[in-house]
Design an enzyme around this catalytic site. Structure first.
Site, PDB file in Angstrom:
ATOM      1  N   LYS A  11      52.689 -29.566  75.729  1.00 41.88           N
ATOM      2  CA  LYS A  11      53.075 -28.841  74.925  1.00 41.88           C
ATOM      3  C   LYS A  11      53.563 -30.106  73.919  1.00 41.88           C
ATOM      4  CE  LYS A  11      53.710 -24.389  76.989  1.00 41.88           C
ATOM      5  NZ  LYS A  11      54.570 -24.009  77.243  1.00 41.88           N
ATOM      6  N   TYR A  51      48.408 -16.565  73.131  1.00 43.35           N
ATOM      7  CA  TYR A  51      49.725 -16.080  73.564  1.00 43.35           C
ATOM      8  C   TYR A  51      49.592 -14.371  73.026  1.00 43.35           C
ATOM      9  CZ  TYR A  51      51.782 -20.595  75.432  1.00 43.35           C
ATOM     10  OH  TYR A  51      51.760 -22.083  75.439  1.00 43.35           O
ATOM     11  N   PHE A  59      60.621 -13.286  72.566  1.00 44.59           N
ATOM     12  CA  PHE A  59      60.147 -14.901  71.624  1.00 44.59           C
ATOM     13  C   PHE A  59      59.111 -15.123  71.500  1.00 44.59           C
ATOM     14  CE2 PHE A  59      59.698 -13.885  76.699  1.00 44.59           C
ATOM     15  CZ  PHE A  59      57.794 -14.867  76.608  1.00 44.59           C
ATOM     16  N   ARG A  87      50.317 -24.677  89.976  1.00 44.22           N
ATOM     17  CA  ARG A  87      51.806 -24.083  89.225  1.00 44.22           C
ATOM     18  C   ARG A  87      52.958 -24.909  90.250  1.00 44.22           C
ATOM     19  NH1 ARG A  87      51.808 -19.755  85.208  1.00 44.22           N
ATOM     20  NH2 ARG A  87      53.064 -19.167  86.725  1.00 44.22           N
ATOM     21  N   THR A  93      59.019 -21.820  85.666  1.00 45.48           N
ATOM     22  CA  THR A  93      59.188 -22.054  83.865  1.00 45.48           C
ATOM     23  C   THR A  93      60.791 -22.841  82.855  1.00 45.48           C
ATOM     24  OG1 THR A  93      57.387 -20.083  83.479  1.00 45.48           O
ATOM     25  CG2 THR A  93      58.659 -20.377  81.508  1.00 45.48           C
ATOM     26  N   ARG A 104      57.772 -29.999  85.288  1.00 46.60           N
ATOM     27  CA  ARG A 104      58.832 -29.843  84.790  1.00 46.60           C
ATOM     28  C   ARG A 104      61.199 -30.018  84.753  1.00 46.60           C
ATOM     29  NH1 ARG A 104      56.841 -22.725  84.521  1.00 46.60           N
ATOM     30  NH2 ARG A 104      55.173 -24.030  82.327  1.00 46.60           N
ATOM     31  N   ASN A 114      58.925 -25.889  77.660  1.00 46.91           N
ATOM     32  CA  ASN A 114      58.891 -26.609  79.088  1.00 46.91           C
ATOM     33  C   ASN A 114      57.626 -27.366  79.471  1.00 46.91           C
ATOM     34  OD1 ASN A 114      56.911 -24.793  79.066  1.00 46.91           O
ATOM     35  ND2 ASN A 114      57.668 -23.135  79.963  1.00 46.91           N
ATOM     36  N   HIS A 117      51.928 -26.375  80.388  1.00 45.33           N
ATOM     37  CA  HIS A 117      51.541 -24.780  80.848  1.00 45.33           C
ATOM     38  C   HIS A 117      50.288 -24.791  81.326  1.00 45.33           C
ATOM     39  CE1 HIS A 117      49.875 -20.715  79.724  1.00 45.33           C
ATOM     40  NE2 HIS A 117      48.255 -21.362  80.142  1.00 45.33           N
ATOM     41  N   GLU A 128      41.104 -19.487  79.546  1.00 45.03           N
ATOM     42  CA  GLU A 128      41.926 -20.564  78.103  1.00 45.03           C
ATOM     43  C   GLU A 128      41.781 -21.409  78.282  1.00 45.03           C
ATOM     44  OE1 GLU A 128      46.086 -18.615  79.868  1.00 45.03           O
ATOM     45  OE2 GLU A 128      45.673 -20.954  81.033  1.00 45.03           O
TER      46      GLU A 128
HETATM   47  P1  CMP Z   1      53.510 -20.564  79.638  1.00 44.86           P
HETATM   48  O1  CMP Z   1      54.225 -20.023  80.894  1.00 44.86           O
HETATM   49  O2  CMP Z   1      53.237 -21.750  79.529  1.00 44.86           O
HETATM   50  O3  CMP Z   1      53.964 -19.433  78.839  1.00 44.86           O
HETATM   51  C1  CMP Z   1      54.412 -18.581  77.973  1.00 44.86           C
HETATM   52  C2  CMP Z   1      55.158 -19.246  77.884  1.00 44.86           C
HETATM   53  O4  CMP Z   1      56.406 -18.632  76.958  1.00 44.86           O
HETATM   54  C3  CMP Z   1      56.146 -19.907  78.387  1.00 44.86           C
HETATM   55  O5  CMP Z   1      55.491 -21.377  78.242  1.00 44.86           O
HETATM   56  C4  CMP Z   1      57.254 -20.625  77.488  1.00 44.86           C
HETATM   57  O6  CMP Z   1      57.216 -21.886  77.149  1.00 44.86           O
HETATM   58  C5  CMP Z   1      57.257 -19.620  76.663  1.00 44.86           C
HETATM   59  N1  CMP Z   1      58.864 -18.438  77.196  1.00 44.86           N
HETATM   60  C6  CMP Z   1      59.009 -17.967  78.393  1.00 44.86           C
HETATM   61  N2  CMP Z   1      59.721 -16.692  78.665  1.00 44.86           N
HETATM   62  C7  CMP Z   1      60.303 -17.506  77.147  1.00 44.86           C
HETATM   63  C8  CMP Z   1      61.789 -17.358  77.099  1.00 44.86           C
HETATM   64  N3  CMP Z   1      62.929 -16.556  77.481  1.00 44.86           N
HETATM   65  N4  CMP Z   1      62.498 -17.476  75.485  1.00 44.86           N
HETATM   66  C9  CMP Z   1      61.775 -18.560  75.187  1.00 44.86           C
HETATM   67  N5  CMP Z   1      60.343 -18.877  74.874  1.00 44.86           N
HETATM   68  C10 CMP Z   1      60.052 -18.541  76.521  1.00 44.86           C
END
Ligand code: CMP
Length: 139
Positions: A11, A51, A59, A87, A93, A104, A114, A117, A128
């Site tokens: 990212k 997304y 968010f 994963r 996450t 991460r 984070n 992905h 994807e």
């Molecule tokens: P990813 O799992 O790659 O795809 C969905 C993304 O949404 C996740 O990574 C985070 O970057 C983002 N995300 C998930 N939860 C939150 C949150 N509570 N606040 C901001 N971003 C979020």
């Protein structure tokens, strides 16, 4: 796409900080073969589409803004049990909950920023991957 593949993005936060090499190294050391790879930048429309499943989340706007603010690295990875194993390699996450030794834990700073992905299912890995790569760019 075969079910032993997953899709990842490094990212914008991790690209900005110069972590492309470190993350790709953890990916290959983790036993994943890189099948497709490119440095690219998502448009707002791209990120909204990628997304779309999160479009009702509070968010969503922040996520689209973050994912479009600079280049990302997109890649398709191959390994037995790729989705689940990747994963595990990337960790939770929320980096505060990510296990030691995960990408991460090492490179992410917050739940939003984070670093990487990873697809959450074989079906989404195929969708994807195809979002970013044509068949001729999958090796
Ligand atoms: P990813 O799992 O790659 O795809 C969905 C993304 O949404 C996740 O990574 C985070 O970057 C983002 N995300 C998930 N939860 C939150 C949150 N509570 N606040 C901001 N971003 C979020």
């Amino acid at each position: 796409m075969a079910t032993n593949r997953t899709f990842t993005m490094i990212k914008p936060d991790a690209v900005e900080k110069g972590h492309i090499g470190g993350i790709l190294n953890m990916i290959t050391e983790g036993g994943f073969k890189i099948v497709s790879l490119k440095l690219t930048q998502l448009t707002v429309a791209d990120a909204q589409k990628f997304y779309a499943v999160h479009s009702a989340r509070p968010f969503f706007g922040e996520l689209v803004e973050f994912m479009t603010r600079g280049p990302i690295v997109a890649a398709i990875l191959e390994k037995d049990n790729a989705v689940e194993d990747f994963r595990k390699l990337i960790g939770a996450t929320n980096p505060a909950e990510a296990a030691e030794g995960t990408i991460r834990k090492k490179y992410a700073t917050s739940i939003g920023e984070n670093a990487v992905h990873g697809s959450d299912s074989d079906e989404n890995a195929a969708i994807e991957g195809a979002f970013h790569f044509a068949g001729r760019d999958m090796f």
